[in-house]
Enzyme design. Structure first.
Site, PDB file in Angstrom:
ATOM      1  CD  GLU A 253      -2.959  -1.182   0.388  1.00 47.58           C
ATOM      2  OE1 GLU A 253      -3.129  -0.181  -0.330  1.00 47.58           O
ATOM      3  OE2 GLU A 253      -3.667  -2.192   0.310  1.00 47.58           O
ATOM      4  CB  CYS A 287      -1.353   7.283   1.039  1.00 45.74           C
ATOM      5  SG  CYS A 287      -2.824   6.649   1.859  1.00 45.74           S
TER       6      CYS A 287
HETATM    7  P1  NAD Z   1       8.816   4.721   4.341  1.00 47.02           P
HETATM    8  O1  NAD Z   1       8.749   3.929   3.090  1.00 47.02           O
HETATM    9  O2  NAD Z   1       9.956   5.632   4.551  1.00 47.02           O
HETATM   10  O3  NAD Z   1       8.812   3.752   5.626  1.00 47.02           O
HETATM   11  C1  NAD Z   1       7.760   2.826   5.836  1.00 47.02           C
HETATM   12  C2  NAD Z   1       8.261   1.712   6.734  1.00 47.02           C
HETATM   13  O4  NAD Z   1       9.227   0.940   6.044  1.00 47.02           O
HETATM   14  C3  NAD Z   1       8.934   2.191   8.023  1.00 47.02           C
HETATM   15  O5  NAD Z   1       8.484   1.424   9.109  1.00 47.02           O
HETATM   16  C4  NAD Z   1      10.398   1.949   7.741  1.00 47.02           C
HETATM   17  O6  NAD Z   1      11.166   1.741   8.907  1.00 47.02           O
HETATM   18  C5  NAD Z   1      10.318   0.687   6.899  1.00 47.02           C
HETATM   19  N1  NAD Z   1      11.517   0.415   6.110  1.00 47.02           N
HETATM   20  C6  NAD Z   1      12.348   1.311   5.544  1.00 47.02           C
HETATM   21  N2  NAD Z   1      13.373   0.669   4.929  1.00 47.02           N
HETATM   22  C7  NAD Z   1      13.167  -0.656   5.112  1.00 47.02           C
HETATM   23  C8  NAD Z   1      13.887  -1.832   4.749  1.00 47.02           C
HETATM   24  N3  NAD Z   1      15.042  -1.767   4.076  1.00 47.02           N
HETATM   25  N4  NAD Z   1      13.385  -3.041   5.109  1.00 47.02           N
HETATM   26  C9  NAD Z   1      12.228  -3.126   5.802  1.00 47.02           C
HETATM   27  N5  NAD Z   1      11.520  -2.043   6.194  1.00 47.02           N
HETATM   28  C10 NAD Z   1      11.975  -0.824   5.853  1.00 47.02           C
HETATM   29  O7  NAD Z   1       7.437   5.508   4.404  1.00 47.02           O
HETATM   30  P2  NAD Z   1       7.002   6.607   5.474  1.00 47.02           P
HETATM   31  O8  NAD Z   1       7.620   7.902   5.096  1.00 47.02           O
HETATM   32  O9  NAD Z   1       7.220   6.121   6.820  1.00 47.02           O
HETATM   33  O10 NAD Z   1       5.430   6.672   5.226  1.00 47.02           O
HETATM   34  C11 NAD Z   1       4.879   7.536   4.316  1.00 47.02           C
HETATM   35  C12 NAD Z   1       4.536   6.832   3.023  1.00 47.02           C
HETATM   36  O11 NAD Z   1       3.526   5.863   3.270  1.00 47.02           O
HETATM   37  C13 NAD Z   1       3.980   7.760   1.970  1.00 47.02           C
HETATM   38  O12 NAD Z   1       4.534   7.451   0.719  1.00 47.02           O
HETATM   39  C14 NAD Z   1       2.500   7.440   1.986  1.00 47.02           C
HETATM   40  O13 NAD Z   1       1.833   7.760   0.795  1.00 47.02           O
HETATM   41  C15 NAD Z   1       2.504   5.983   2.281  1.00 47.02           C
HETATM   42  N6  NAD Z   1       1.210   5.532   2.815  1.00 47.02           N
HETATM   43  C16 NAD Z   1       0.407   4.766   2.020  1.00 47.02           C
HETATM   44  C17 NAD Z   1      -0.845   4.338   2.479  1.00 47.02           C
HETATM   45  C18 NAD Z   1      -1.748   3.479   1.619  1.00 47.02           C
HETATM   46  O14 NAD Z   1      -2.666   2.884   2.154  1.00 47.02           O
HETATM   47  N7  NAD Z   1      -1.537   3.405   0.307  1.00 47.02           N
HETATM   48  C19 NAD Z   1      -1.269   4.713   3.765  1.00 47.02           C
HETATM   49  C20 NAD Z   1      -0.412   5.506   4.547  1.00 47.02           C
HETATM   50  C21 NAD Z   1       0.822   5.899   4.066  1.00 47.02           C
END
Ligand code: NAD
Length: 487
Positions: A253, A287
């Site tokens: 997502e 998002c």
């Molecule tokens: P992010 O991708 O930076 O981090 C998300 C998660 O991934 C964090 O817990 C992070 O620690 C983890 N992560 C990072 N690198 C990793 C790795 N190498 N291995 C495993 N896990 C790892 O995103 P963010 O900035 O925390 O969140 C915002 C993003 O989320 C935005 O792009 C937003 O649009 C999206 N989002 C989407 C939805 C949806 O339902 N489509 C809902 C909410 C947020």
């Protein structure tokens, strides 16, 4: 405020520190204060959580789905009773205005109530077979262990959206908390324990993506990885899973660059109100936020003025009457200000905002920002910013609006404002996204409806709604032959 000075991991129904005692700071976006030390987890804590999940998953998988649902029903009740506590945690972690923080508690409880009911339905199907004396049907099987990787923007809804369906479907869950919102997942563990969830079925590990997320995703015992976050990290997760010796289901997502189309026959006052809500609720850290306002040429100037009037009246802060809170970190604030300055240096015009609000410093508050004149191909038009920034674009007509709406690599949500039923239906058909809103904001379907995106916004799964059962179960096809001569 109910925020602890130390945020531990939650494993096997207990709060545990990191082996070796390593920690990192959690700062509050409202005032930049360090509010807690957070346990810094890694492979050892992930292994502990996975072995506790492994020991509990089998018995839970055999528990009838309606009984699993009943525990979610109790969790819903406890969430409603603990609205104040969870609201305070969400506010300390994100700085959201109070009404937005408690709204998250209400929608998470509603989701638990909905998922409780899904336990009694747990749909499979039965179909006729062309072969005599044969019955064919599908049943849903739990997958085993689910890894749930969290974003920061809606910490409680983020955990609830994945954990309630995953548990209802008979799985154990290991959450990788977001490092910027760590305590919500621990308080959620205590709530599930109090609701009667057997020990080991839910754990939350703290730590960075590479330290704590990667070992979880890479472990062959994990049968489904459910990730919500940026498109870049989502692609990395998918790659990591494909390099394992045993594959797993991956539900992504991801981000959005969501269009909000205003036609020449729209109610412009309503459209301006909802454009502001779409762009600036949760400081644009959604998002589904409306980051591209695509407006018919003939009403552009009137809409632009109505929009700017509302933006000027917006209450920025984290108080009871405020509408737009801070962004999540100092780094986010600095990045957003630089991205807006970059767009201006490439020819966009700043109509509102563009900078941090000095009066609210050292909180991470950015003035609601409106740009116009950015090229549709410019990076500010193409990449998700995840902050209180929206851009205005002119379009000639309906076809031009649809072309612009579809003109990014994302496809999460989109809204159209029109009084024409024909235009609304054509937009529903032609916008390539997972959700279309007619005369509404770019979000708002509710926790019982499926949500997800296409292109760089997702990989085809939908959460929550009934469709989330497809994420957290495997369909098993069952073929039963019988012989009427052997009665
Ligand atoms: P992010 O991708 O930076 O981090 C998300 C998660 O991934 C964090 O817990 C992070 O620690 C983890 N992560 C990072 N690198 C990793 C790795 N190498 N291995 C495993 N896990 C790892 O995103 P963010 O900035 O925390 O969140 C915002 C993003 O989320 C935005 O792009 C937003 O649009 C999206 N989002 C989407 C939805 C949806 O339902 N489509 C809902 C909410 C947020």
């Amino acid at each position: 405020m109910s925020y602890p000075s130390f945020v531990p991991h939650w494993i096997a129904d207990a709060e545990v520190p990191s082996m070796g005692g390593a920690t990192f700071d959690k700062r509050c976006p409202i005032d930049d204060r360090v509010v807690a030390q957070v346990a810094r987890g890694g492979a050892a804590e992930v292994a502990h959580a996975l072995s506790s999940a492994d020991g509990a998953a089998e018995a839970w998988a055999q528990t009838p789905a309606p009984r699993r649902g009943a525990i979610l029903g109790r969790a819903a009740q406890l969430l409603r009773e603990r609205e104040q506590e969870f609201g305070e945690i969400i506010q300390a972690e994100t700085g959201k205005p109070w009404k937005n923080a408690v709204a998250e508690v209400g929608s998470s409880a509603d989701l638990a109530t909905f998922m409780e009911g899904e336990g009694s339905r747990f749909y499979g199907k039965t179909m006729p077979s062309p072969i005599p004396n044969r019955t064919v049907q599908t049943v849903r099987s739990p997958i085993g262990i689910c890894a749930a990787i969290m974003p920061f923007n809606s910490p409680l809804a983020g955990v609830a959206w994945k954990v309630f369906p995953a548990l209802l479907c008979g799985n154990a869950v290991v959450v990788k908390s977001h490092e910027l919102t760590p305590h919500t997942a621990v308080a959620f563990g205590r709530l599930l324990k109090d609701a009667g969830l057997p020990v080991g079925l839910y754990s939350a590990v703290q730590g960075s993506g590479p330290d704590a997320g990667a070992p979880l995703v890479q472990d062959n015992r994990v049968g489904v990885v459910s990730f919500t976050g940026s498109s870049a990290t989502g692609k990395l997760i998918q790659k990591m899973v494909s390099e394992r010796s045993v594959l797993a289901k991956v539900c992504l997502e991801l981000g959005g660059k969501n269009p909000f189309v205003v036609c020449d026959d729209a109610d412009l006052e309503l459209a301006a109100d909802l454009a502001v809500a779409s762009a600036f609720i949760d400081a644009g850290q959604r998002c589904a936020s409306g980051s591209r306002l695509i407006v018919f040429d003939s009403v552009y100037d009137v809409f632009r003025q109505a929009l700017l009037d509302r933006v000027a009246r917006m209450r920025v802060g984290s108080g009871p009457d405020d509408e737009c809170g801070p962004v999540i970190s100092r780094a986010s604030l600095d990045r957003l200000v630089a991205q807006v300055a970059g767009a201006v240096s490439r020819g966009a015009t700043l109509l509102a905002g563009g900078s941090a609000i000095a009066a609210l410093a050292p909180g991470y508050y950015m003035a609601p920002t409106v740009l116009e004149g950015a090229k549709p191909s410019d990076e500010v038009s193409q990449h998700e910013l995840f902050g209180p920034v929206t851009c205005l674009y002119r379009c000639r007509d309906f076809d031009d609006a649809v072309r612009l709406a579809n003109g990014t690599s994302y496809g999460l949500t989109g809204a159209i404002h029109t009084s024409s039923h024909h235009r609304a239906q054509a937009f529903v058909a032609r916008y390539r996204g997972g959700l279309v809103s007619v005369n509404g904001a770019t979000f708002g379907a509710g926790p019982h409806m499926p949500f997800g995106g296409v292109k760089n916004s997702g990989n085809g799964f939908r959460e929550p709604g009934t469709e989330s059962l497809d994420v957290y179960t495997e369909l098993k096809t069952v073929v039963i032959n019988h012989n009427p001569e052997r009665l």
